[in-house]
Design a protein around this motif. Structure first.
Motif, PDB file in Angstrom:
ATOM      1  N   ASN A 189      49.889  20.556  25.039  1.00  0.00           N
ATOM      2  CA  ASN A 189      51.097  21.219  25.150  1.00  0.00           C
ATOM      3  C   ASN A 189      51.165  22.692  26.471  1.00  0.00           C
ATOM      4  O   ASN A 189      51.398  23.651  26.984  1.00  0.00           O
ATOM      5  CB  ASN A 189      51.762  22.167  24.649  1.00  0.00           C
ATOM      6  N   ILE A 190      49.339  22.555  26.232  1.00  0.00           N
ATOM      7  CA  ILE A 190      48.831  23.815  26.988  1.00  0.00           C
ATOM      8  C   ILE A 190      48.234  23.092  28.356  1.00  0.00           C
ATOM      9  O   ILE A 190      47.349  24.421  29.049  1.00  0.00           O
ATOM     10  CB  ILE A 190      47.918  24.790  25.966  1.00  0.00           C
ATOM     11  N   GLY A 191      48.976  22.228  28.863  1.00  0.00           N
ATOM     12  CA  GLY A 191      48.758  21.586  30.303  1.00  0.00           C
ATOM     13  C   GLY A 191      47.272  20.589  29.960  1.00  0.00           C
ATOM     14  O   GLY A 191      46.880  19.975  31.136  1.00  0.00           O
ATOM     15  N   PHE A 192      46.300  19.893  29.000  1.00  0.00           N
ATOM     16  CA  PHE A 192      45.811  19.155  28.757  1.00  0.00           C
ATOM     17  C   PHE A 192      45.985  17.979  28.873  1.00  0.00           C
ATOM     18  O   PHE A 192      46.980  16.929  28.524  1.00  0.00           O
ATOM     19  CB  PHE A 192      44.571  18.964  27.891  1.00  0.00           C
ATOM     20  N   SER A 193      44.899  16.957  30.018  1.00  0.00           N
ATOM     21  CA  SER A 193      45.811  15.917  30.445  1.00  0.00           C
ATOM     22  C   SER A 193      45.148  14.739  28.809  1.00  0.00           C
ATOM     23  O   SER A 193      44.448  15.233  28.320  1.00  0.00           O
ATOM     24  CB  SER A 193      44.913  15.815  31.240  1.00  0.00           C
ATOM     25  N   ASP A 194      45.398  13.870  29.157  1.00  0.00           N
ATOM     26  CA  ASP A 194      45.155  13.161  27.695  1.00  0.00           C
ATOM     27  C   ASP A 194      43.634  12.075  28.176  1.00  0.00           C
ATOM     28  O   ASP A 194      42.450  12.626  27.118  1.00  0.00           O
ATOM     29  CB  ASP A 194      45.419  11.462  28.007  1.00  0.00           C
ATOM     30  N   GLU A 195      43.116  12.099  29.199  1.00  0.00           N
ATOM     31  CA  GLU A 195      41.625  12.151  29.932  1.00  0.00           C
ATOM     32  C   GLU A 195      40.868  13.411  29.249  1.00  0.00           C
ATOM     33  O   GLU A 195      39.824  13.214  28.914  1.00  0.00           O
ATOM     34  CB  GLU A 195      41.738  11.803  31.380  1.00  0.00           C
ATOM     35  N   LYS A 196      41.794  14.641  28.969  1.00  0.00           N
ATOM     36  CA  LYS A 196      40.353  15.852  29.209  1.00  0.00           C
ATOM     37  C   LYS A 196      40.264  15.709  27.948  1.00  0.00           C
ATOM     38  O   LYS A 196      39.654  16.137  27.256  1.00  0.00           O
ATOM     39  CB  LYS A 196      41.486  17.460  29.468  1.00  0.00           C
ATOM     40  N   ILE A 197      41.773  15.726  26.850  1.00  0.00           N
ATOM     41  CA  ILE A 197      41.428  15.466  25.276  1.00  0.00           C
ATOM     42  C   ILE A 197      40.239  14.220  25.285  1.00  0.00           C
ATOM     43  O   ILE A 197      39.317  14.786  24.113  1.00  0.00           O
ATOM     44  CB  ILE A 197      42.704  15.055  24.950  1.00  0.00           C
ATOM     45  N   ARG A 198      40.177  13.454  25.112  1.00  0.00           N
ATOM     46  CA  ARG A 198      39.479  12.529  24.291  1.00  0.00           C
ATOM     47  C   ARG A 198      37.853  13.152  25.199  1.00  0.00           C
ATOM     48  O   ARG A 198      36.510  12.852  24.407  1.00  0.00           O
ATOM     49  CB  ARG A 198      39.448  11.262  25.862  1.00  0.00           C
ATOM     50  N   LYS A 199      37.237  13.545  26.523  1.00  0.00           N
ATOM     51  CA  LYS A 199      37.000  14.530  25.983  1.00  0.00           C
ATOM     52  C   LYS A 199      36.103  16.071  25.818  1.00  0.00           C
ATOM     53  O   LYS A 199      34.443  15.237  24.791  1.00  0.00           O
ATOM     54  CB  LYS A 199      36.644  14.989  28.118  1.00  0.00           C
ATOM     55  N   LEU A 200      37.221  16.338  25.476  1.00  0.00           N
ATOM     56  CA  LEU A 200      36.808  16.843  24.470  1.00  0.00           C
ATOM     57  C   LEU A 200      36.511  16.763  23.098  1.00  0.00           C
ATOM     58  O   LEU A 200      35.750  17.160  22.124  1.00  0.00           O
ATOM     59  CB  LEU A 200      38.106  18.223  24.712  1.00  0.00           C
ATOM     60  N   VAL A 201      37.233  15.485  22.890  1.00  0.00           N
ATOM     61  CA  VAL A 201      37.041  14.601  21.036  1.00  0.00           C
ATOM     62  C   VAL A 201      36.244  14.215  21.050  1.00  0.00           C
ATOM     63  O   VAL A 201      35.132  14.120  20.451  1.00  0.00           O
ATOM     64  CB  VAL A 201      38.258  14.432  20.332  1.00  0.00           C
ATOM     65  N   VAL A 202      35.337  13.258  21.680  1.00  0.00           N
ATOM     66  CA  VAL A 202      34.261  12.759  21.928  1.00  0.00           C
ATOM     67  C   VAL A 202      33.251  13.548  21.751  1.00  0.00           C
ATOM     68  O   VAL A 202      31.721  13.287  21.545  1.00  0.00           O
ATOM     69  CB  VAL A 202      33.679  12.133  23.565  1.00  0.00           C
ATOM     70  N   ILE A 203      33.079  15.066  22.573  1.00  0.00           N
ATOM     71  CA  ILE A 203      32.438  15.588  22.445  1.00  0.00           C
ATOM     72  C   ILE A 203      31.645  16.740  21.445  1.00  0.00           C
ATOM     73  O   ILE A 203      30.873  16.767  20.761  1.00  0.00           O
ATOM     74  CB  ILE A 203      31.849  16.288  23.319  1.00  0.00           C
TER      75      ILE A 203
END
Length: 376
Positions: A189-203
């Motif tokens: 909802n704040i504009g994160f792409s699914d790819e960016k979400i994946r990177k955040l959660v993996v880290i």
């Protein structure tokens, strides 16, 4: 084999008369007091896994339904064959004694195979389960598979799920999937792409399991208070640093920097460039600023421009290398004139090639400070 007693007329004891049999059955199975430890299991835990007598008694008292060593032995042998060592098995049995009752073929092997099919194997499989033994107690169909499917939907691939689990094995036992889904939607909802979400959660897998209200607050502070833009390559790391400590601790750390003359702008620039500097402990921040600023006379502007020096270990890198240079300077030997940041950032082999080997005849023990304190 687990033996269930349905009434006072069923007993494993041989008796000469009905009265004695009835008395012993009622005495042993109708009591509401804490069960005594199973003594043969106590000896088994001491002999096979290195429990102390006290530890073994405490653990075995929680699984008094064990009547033979057949099943515990099958479980322990299975774990050994999988790659668990005695230290890991001891911790696992201590935390979850009822695992000794699990059916190896029907319960343990299918769960382990599920994780192996995901991509966990060898030491990775062992470490994930050893860090959160509750994985063994979660239902395969009711929990483990649905949780893996959910994580896969967020992270996009089995490879990413494995990476996240290696960092946070407890993701497999975390219950409320709706919390994880709410946090994913919050980022979308704040504009994160699914790819960016994946990177955040993996880290930073912990992101998924925090309360959404806390996530909102952290994102607001990161973007507004610390002025880290969402497209910054360090946004993920900044989030991790903020979420790993209370605001009061963060304020104390900022206070330490300010006590050494750092301005708000210096601190903000440092955080945007290398958030890990604020992730250091208060003691470490104090020690490093004392060395670089008080002893070596470096100012905030230099350190902000060369933040890497604040991350290096004092004991393993900074102090040993400074000792080598000090010895060369005291003996007035000509050496390479590198900036401090370069001296600290070059590899160990290059440092030795530049500052140790050329002087091995004049100073045979010059390498001693490095050998004593620097990890290989």
């Amino acid at each position: 084999m687990l033996i269930r007693f349905r009434g006072t007329h069923t007993s494993i004891f041989h008796c000469n008369g009905v009265g004695l049999c009835s008395f012993r059955s009622q005495f042993l199975y109708s009591s509401t007091s804490t069960p005594a430890p199973t003594h043969f299991l106590v000896k088994y835990l001491v002999d096979s896994l290195g429990f102390s007598n006290e530890e073994a008694a405490s653990t075995s008292s929680k699984v008094t339904s064990v009547k033979t060593l057949k099943n515990p032995d099958l479980v322990i042998n299975f774990l050994k064959q999988t790659g668990f060592d005695n230290t890991q098995m001891k911790k696992m049995v201590s935390r979850a004694p009822k695992m000794l009752l699990r059916d190896v073929s029907k319960t343990l092997k299918p769960k382990f195979q599920c994780l192996m099919d995901l991509g966990l194997s060898g030491s990775d499989l062992v470490n994930v389960i050893a860090k959160d033994v509750q994985i063994i107690d979660r239902g395969l169909v009711t929990h483990l598979r649905p949780t893996i499917d959910f994580l896969r939907s967020i992270l996009g691939s089995d490879e990413n799920v494995v990476k996240a689990l290696k960092r946070a094995p407890w993701l497999l036992t975390f219950g409320p999937h709706h919390t994880m889904e709410a946090n994913r939607l919050l980022l979308r909802n704040i504009g994160f792409s699914d790819e960016k979400i994946r990177k955040l959660v993996v880290i930073y897998p912990n992101y998924l399991t925090q309360k959404p209200e806390r996530i909102k607050d952290l994102l607001h502070r990161l973007e507004n208070d610390f002025q880290v833009p969402r497209d910054s390559p360090f946004f993920h790391y900044g989030f991790q640093v903020l979420s790993s400590q209370k605001k009061s601790m963060l304020d104390r750390k900022i206070g330490i920097f300010k006590s050494f003359g750092w301005s708000d702008d210096d601190i903000l620039e440092m955080f945007r460039k290398l958030p890990y500097c604020i992730g250091l402990s208060e003691v470490r921040i104090q020690e490093k600023l004392n060395l670089f600023m008080k002893e070596l006379g470096l100012g905030p502007a230099y350190l902000v421009s060369h933040l890497g020096v604040l991350i290096y270990s004092l004991e393993k890198r900074v102090v040993p290398r400074m000792q080598v240079l000090k010895i060369l300077d005291e003996k007035k030997l000509e050496r390479r004139n590198l900036a401090l940041s370069s001296v600290l950032s070059i590899s160990e082999s290059r440092f030795i090639r530049y500052f140790v080997l050329p002087y091995k005849d004049q100073i045979p023990d010059l390498n001693e400070p490095l050998q004593k304190t620097v990890a290989p």
